[in-house]
Motif scaffolding. Sequence first.
Motif, PDB file in Angstrom:
ATOM      1  N   ARG A 138      30.230  38.866  39.170  1.00 46.36           N
ATOM      2  CA  ARG A 138      30.581  37.379  39.737  1.00 46.36           C
ATOM      3  C   ARG A 138      30.661  36.158  38.800  1.00 46.36           C
ATOM      4  N   ARG A 139      30.516  36.315  38.138  1.00 46.62           N
ATOM      5  CA  ARG A 139      31.422  35.599  37.234  1.00 46.62           C
ATOM      6  C   ARG A 139      32.776  36.100  36.880  1.00 46.62           C
ATOM      7  N   TRP A 140      32.940  36.932  36.644  1.00 41.63           N
ATOM      8  CA  TRP A 140      33.786  37.807  35.987  1.00 41.63           C
ATOM      9  C   TRP A 140      33.695  39.348  36.739  1.00 41.63           C
ATOM     10  N   TYR A 141      34.999  39.739  36.904  1.00 41.65           N
ATOM     11  CA  TYR A 141      34.693  41.045  36.796  1.00 41.65           C
ATOM     12  C   TYR A 141      36.114  41.871  36.115  1.00 41.65           C
ATOM     13  N   GLY A 167      39.820  39.651  35.528  1.00 38.03           N
ATOM     14  CA  GLY A 167      39.253  37.767  37.089  1.00 38.03           C
ATOM     15  C   GLY A 167      38.042  37.432  36.569  1.00 38.03           C
ATOM     16  N   THR A 168      38.108  36.014  36.381  1.00 40.93           N
ATOM     17  CA  THR A 168      37.362  35.311  36.479  1.00 40.93           C
ATOM     18  C   THR A 168      36.894  34.106  37.442  1.00 40.93           C
ATOM     19  N   ARG A 169      35.948  33.958  38.200  1.00 40.76           N
ATOM     20  CA  ARG A 169      35.395  32.834  38.818  1.00 40.76           C
ATOM     21  C   ARG A 169      34.577  31.562  38.393  1.00 40.76           C
ATOM     22  N   TRP A 170      34.909  30.564  38.516  1.00 37.31           N
ATOM     23  CA  TRP A 170      35.099  29.062  38.164  1.00 37.31           C
ATOM     24  C   TRP A 170      34.461  28.069  39.392  1.00 37.31           C
ATOM     25  N   LEU A 171      33.556  27.048  39.616  1.00 43.01           N
ATOM     26  CA  LEU A 171      33.644  25.936  40.516  1.00 43.01           C
ATOM     27  C   LEU A 171      32.969  26.766  41.404  1.00 43.01           C
ATOM     28  N   ASN A 172      31.799  27.454  41.187  1.00 40.32           N
ATOM     29  CA  ASN A 172      30.656  27.587  41.976  1.00 40.32           C
ATOM     30  C   ASN A 172      31.841  29.091  42.902  1.00 40.32           C
ATOM     31  N   LEU A 201      38.118  28.627  42.383  1.00 40.18           N
ATOM     32  CA  LEU A 201      38.290  28.824  41.766  1.00 40.18           C
ATOM     33  C   LEU A 201      38.268  30.471  41.234  1.00 40.18           C
ATOM     34  N   GLU A 202      39.761  31.424  40.870  1.00 33.91           N
ATOM     35  CA  GLU A 202      39.556  32.233  40.815  1.00 33.91           C
ATOM     36  C   GLU A 202      41.251  32.811  39.984  1.00 33.91           C
ATOM     37  N   ILE A 203      40.680  33.480  38.802  1.00 28.79           N
ATOM     38  CA  ILE A 203      42.166  33.658  37.782  1.00 28.79           C
ATOM     39  C   ILE A 203      42.141  34.671  36.699  1.00 28.79           C
ATOM     40  N   GLY A 204      42.505  35.419  36.653  1.00 22.97           N
ATOM     41  CA  GLY A 204      43.257  36.510  36.659  1.00 22.97           C
ATOM     42  C   GLY A 204      44.378  37.555  35.918  1.00 22.97           C
ATOM     43  N   ALA A 205      43.781  38.458  35.499  1.00 26.82           N
ATOM     44  CA  ALA A 205      45.255  39.086  34.922  1.00 26.82           C
ATOM     45  C   ALA A 205      45.221  40.582  35.581  1.00 26.82           C
ATOM     46  N   ARG A 206      46.359  41.181  35.632  1.00 24.65           N
ATOM     47  CA  ARG A 206      46.712  42.782  35.857  1.00 24.65           C
ATOM     48  C   ARG A 206      47.554  42.963  34.767  1.00 24.65           C
TER      49      ARG A 206
END
Length: 211
Positions: free
Chosen positions: A34-37, A123-128, A131-136
Amino acid sequence: LPGRTGGLGNTMFVNNQVPMNFRGMEFEVDYDARRWYTGVNYTHVLGGDNKLCQKVYPLGSDYIREDMPREDGSYSDFHNEAIAAGYASYEAYLDAQQSCAGDVFGMNSARNLPMDRGSWVFGTRWLNESLEIGARLNYSAAGGPEDWDYDLWPSYTTWDLFASYRVSRNLLLRTTVENIRDRSYVSGYSDIFTKSYGPGRTVMGGFELQF
Protein backbone atom coordinates in the motif's frame (compact mmCIF):
# COMPACT_ATOMS: atom_id res chain seq x y z
CA LEU A 1 17.53 -6.54 -58.54
CA PRO A 2 15.75 -8.62 -59.74
CA GLY A 3 18.47 -11.17 -59.57
CA ARG A 4 20.73 -12.88 -57.08
CA THR A 5 21.26 -10.94 -53.88
CA GLY A 6 24.64 -10.50 -52.24
CA GLY A 7 26.61 -7.75 -50.53
CA LEU A 8 25.24 -4.83 -48.54
CA GLY A 9 24.60 -2.93 -51.78
CA ASN A 10 21.77 -5.34 -52.60
CA THR A 11 20.28 -5.67 -49.12
CA MET A 12 16.54 -6.18 -48.76
CA PHE A 13 14.10 -7.74 -46.31
CA VAL A 14 12.77 -11.16 -47.29
CA ASN A 15 10.44 -13.74 -45.75
CA ASN A 16 11.81 -16.87 -44.16
CA GLN A 17 10.82 -19.94 -46.16
CA VAL A 18 10.93 -22.40 -43.23
CA PRO A 19 8.98 -22.49 -39.94
CA MET A 20 10.43 -20.76 -36.88
CA ASN A 21 9.96 -21.76 -33.26
CA PHE A 22 10.62 -19.85 -30.04
CA ARG A 23 10.32 -21.03 -26.49
CA GLY A 24 11.36 -19.54 -23.20
CA MET A 25 10.60 -18.76 -19.60
CA GLU A 26 9.10 -15.69 -17.94
CA PHE A 27 9.60 -14.79 -14.29
CA GLU A 28 7.53 -12.17 -12.48
CA VAL A 29 7.16 -11.21 -8.82
CA ASP A 30 5.08 -8.33 -7.44
CA TYR A 31 4.62 -7.07 -3.89
CA ASP A 32 2.30 -4.28 -2.76
CA ALA A 33 2.35 -2.90 0.82
CA ARG A 34 0.00 0.00 0.00
CA ARG A 35 2.53 2.69 1.06
CA TRP A 36 5.10 1.21 -1.30
CA TYR A 37 5.25 -1.50 -3.94
CA THR A 38 7.82 -3.25 -6.09
CA GLY A 39 7.96 -5.73 -8.94
CA VAL A 40 10.52 -7.68 -10.98
CA ASN A 41 10.10 -9.47 -14.29
CA TYR A 42 12.58 -11.29 -16.52
CA THR A 43 12.28 -13.14 -19.84
CA HIS A 44 14.76 -15.77 -21.02
CA VAL A 45 14.47 -17.52 -24.39
CA LEU A 46 15.63 -21.13 -24.59
CA GLY A 47 17.28 -22.97 -27.47
CA GLY A 48 19.37 -21.53 -30.26
CA ASP A 49 19.16 -19.63 -33.49
CA ASN A 50 16.48 -20.61 -35.96
CA LYS A 51 17.23 -21.71 -39.50
CA LEU A 52 16.76 -19.09 -42.18
CA CYS A 53 16.09 -19.93 -45.82
CA GLN A 54 15.37 -17.31 -48.44
CA LYS A 55 14.55 -17.24 -52.12
CA VAL A 56 17.70 -16.99 -54.22
CA TYR A 57 15.82 -14.59 -56.48
CA PRO A 58 13.35 -12.87 -54.12
CA LEU A 59 12.01 -10.62 -56.87
CA GLY A 60 12.13 -13.27 -59.55
CA SER A 61 14.99 -14.33 -61.81
CA ASP A 62 13.57 -12.70 -64.94
CA TYR A 63 15.62 -15.24 -66.91
CA ILE A 64 13.69 -16.41 -69.98
CA ARG A 65 16.51 -17.22 -72.37
CA GLU A 66 16.46 -20.97 -71.75
CA ASP A 67 12.67 -21.07 -72.23
CA MET A 68 12.73 -19.61 -75.72
CA PRO A 69 12.48 -22.23 -78.51
CA ARG A 70 15.25 -22.61 -81.04
CA GLU A 71 14.74 -22.23 -84.76
CA ASP A 72 13.97 -25.94 -85.07
CA GLY A 73 11.41 -25.77 -82.23
CA SER A 74 13.56 -27.57 -79.67
CA TYR A 75 14.50 -26.28 -76.23
CA SER A 76 17.72 -26.21 -74.23
CA ASP A 77 18.66 -28.96 -71.79
CA PHE A 78 18.04 -26.55 -68.89
CA HIS A 79 14.44 -26.07 -70.00
CA ASN A 80 13.85 -29.78 -70.58
CA GLU A 81 15.32 -30.75 -67.20
CA ALA A 82 13.12 -28.17 -65.45
CA ILE A 83 10.01 -29.54 -67.19
CA ALA A 84 11.00 -33.08 -66.26
CA ALA A 85 11.37 -31.99 -62.63
CA GLY A 86 7.80 -30.66 -62.62
CA TYR A 87 8.39 -26.96 -63.21
CA ALA A 88 6.52 -24.97 -65.82
CA SER A 89 9.77 -23.52 -67.18
CA TYR A 90 13.43 -23.03 -66.37
CA GLU A 91 12.55 -19.56 -65.09
CA ALA A 92 10.05 -21.13 -62.68
CA TYR A 93 12.79 -23.50 -61.54
CA LEU A 94 15.11 -20.59 -60.78
CA ASP A 95 12.36 -18.68 -59.00
CA ALA A 96 11.77 -21.65 -56.68
CA GLN A 97 15.40 -21.99 -55.58
CA GLN A 98 16.21 -21.32 -51.93
CA SER A 99 19.42 -20.55 -50.05
CA CYS A 100 19.90 -21.57 -46.44
CA ALA A 101 23.48 -20.35 -45.97
CA GLY A 102 25.22 -17.09 -45.29
CA ASP A 103 25.22 -15.07 -42.06
CA VAL A 104 24.46 -11.81 -43.82
CA PHE A 105 21.07 -13.13 -44.88
CA GLY A 106 19.98 -13.50 -41.25
CA MET A 107 21.78 -10.57 -39.69
CA ASN A 108 18.60 -8.62 -39.19
CA SER A 109 15.97 -11.32 -38.86
CA ALA A 110 14.25 -13.26 -36.12
CA ARG A 111 16.50 -16.26 -36.79
CA ASN A 112 18.70 -14.85 -34.04
CA LEU A 113 17.93 -15.95 -30.51
CA PRO A 114 16.05 -13.10 -28.76
CA MET A 115 18.09 -11.53 -25.99
CA ASP A 116 17.11 -11.66 -22.32
CA ARG A 117 15.04 -8.74 -21.05
CA GLY A 118 13.96 -7.64 -17.62
CA SER A 119 12.75 -4.73 -15.53
CA TRP A 120 12.43 -3.69 -11.90
CA VAL A 121 9.94 -1.12 -10.64
CA PHE A 122 9.65 0.58 -7.25
CA GLY A 123 6.97 3.05 -6.27
CA THR A 124 5.58 4.86 -3.25
CA ARG A 125 2.20 6.41 -2.41
CA TRP A 126 1.63 9.63 -0.46
CA LEU A 127 -1.17 11.98 0.59
CA ASN A 128 -3.68 9.24 1.29
CA GLU A 129 -2.49 7.45 -1.86
CA SER A 130 -3.41 10.40 -4.07
CA LEU A 131 0.23 10.95 -5.07
CA GLU A 132 2.27 8.12 -6.58
CA ILE A 133 6.00 8.39 -7.37
CA GLY A 134 8.26 5.66 -8.70
CA ALA A 135 11.19 4.53 -10.80
CA ARG A 136 11.73 1.74 -13.32
CA LEU A 137 14.92 -0.03 -14.39
CA ASN A 138 14.92 -1.57 -17.89
CA TYR A 139 17.55 -4.11 -18.93
CA SER A 140 18.36 -5.84 -22.21
CA ALA A 141 21.14 -8.39 -22.60
CA ALA A 142 23.46 -8.37 -25.60
CA GLY A 143 22.46 -10.47 -28.60
CA GLY A 144 23.38 -11.64 -32.07
CA PRO A 145 24.01 -14.81 -34.08
CA GLU A 146 25.48 -17.61 -31.99
CA ASP A 147 28.36 -18.23 -34.37
CA TRP A 148 29.53 -14.60 -34.46
CA ASP A 149 32.47 -13.35 -32.39
CA TYR A 150 30.73 -10.11 -31.41
CA ASP A 151 27.23 -8.90 -30.56
CA LEU A 152 25.05 -7.06 -33.04
CA TRP A 153 22.96 -5.59 -30.24
CA PRO A 154 25.00 -4.53 -27.17
CA SER A 155 23.57 -4.80 -23.69
CA TYR A 156 22.02 -1.67 -22.20
CA THR A 157 20.24 -0.37 -19.10
CA THR A 158 17.89 2.61 -18.87
CA TRP A 159 16.03 4.31 -16.02
CA ASP A 160 12.54 5.83 -16.05
CA LEU A 161 10.75 8.03 -13.50
CA PHE A 162 6.97 8.29 -13.24
CA ALA A 163 4.42 10.07 -11.08
CA SER A 164 0.67 10.49 -10.90
CA TYR A 165 -1.62 12.66 -8.79
CA ARG A 166 -5.34 12.18 -8.32
CA VAL A 167 -6.80 15.66 -8.20
CA SER A 168 -10.33 14.45 -7.64
CA ARG A 169 -12.42 11.35 -8.00
CA ASN A 170 -12.74 12.03 -11.72
CA LEU A 171 -9.36 13.54 -12.66
CA LEU A 172 -5.92 11.88 -12.61
CA LEU A 173 -2.71 13.59 -13.79
CA ARG A 174 0.25 11.57 -15.04
CA THR A 175 3.85 12.31 -16.04
CA THR A 176 6.75 10.09 -17.13
CA VAL A 177 10.43 10.69 -17.87
CA GLU A 178 11.85 7.79 -19.88
CA ASN A 179 15.60 7.16 -20.26
CA ILE A 180 16.32 9.87 -17.72
CA ARG A 181 20.09 9.47 -18.16
CA ASP A 182 19.67 10.15 -21.89
CA ARG A 183 21.69 7.07 -22.75
CA SER A 184 22.37 6.12 -26.39
CA TYR A 185 21.53 2.50 -27.10
CA VAL A 186 20.47 0.24 -29.95
CA SER A 187 17.25 -1.59 -29.18
CA GLY A 188 17.47 -5.35 -29.44
CA TYR A 189 16.13 -6.64 -32.77
CA SER A 190 16.16 -3.13 -34.25
CA ASP A 191 17.45 -2.49 -37.78
CA ILE A 192 21.19 -3.09 -37.44
CA PHE A 193 21.92 -1.76 -40.92
CA THR A 194 20.55 1.74 -40.27
CA LYS A 195 21.81 1.63 -36.67
CA SER A 196 18.56 3.10 -35.35
CA TYR A 197 19.08 4.20 -31.77
CA GLY A 198 16.39 4.06 -29.12
CA PRO A 199 14.67 7.22 -27.88
CA GLY A 200 16.73 9.56 -25.73
CA ARG A 201 15.36 11.32 -22.67
CA THR A 202 11.62 11.62 -23.26
CA VAL A 203 9.17 13.57 -21.09
CA MET A 204 5.47 12.77 -21.38
CA GLY A 205 2.41 14.00 -19.54
CA GLY A 206 -1.28 13.31 -19.65
CA PHE A 207 -4.50 13.16 -17.75
CA GLU A 208 -7.31 10.69 -17.21
CA LEU A 209 -10.85 12.00 -16.93
CA GLN A 210 -13.59 9.66 -15.72
CA PHE A 211 -17.26 10.48 -15.96
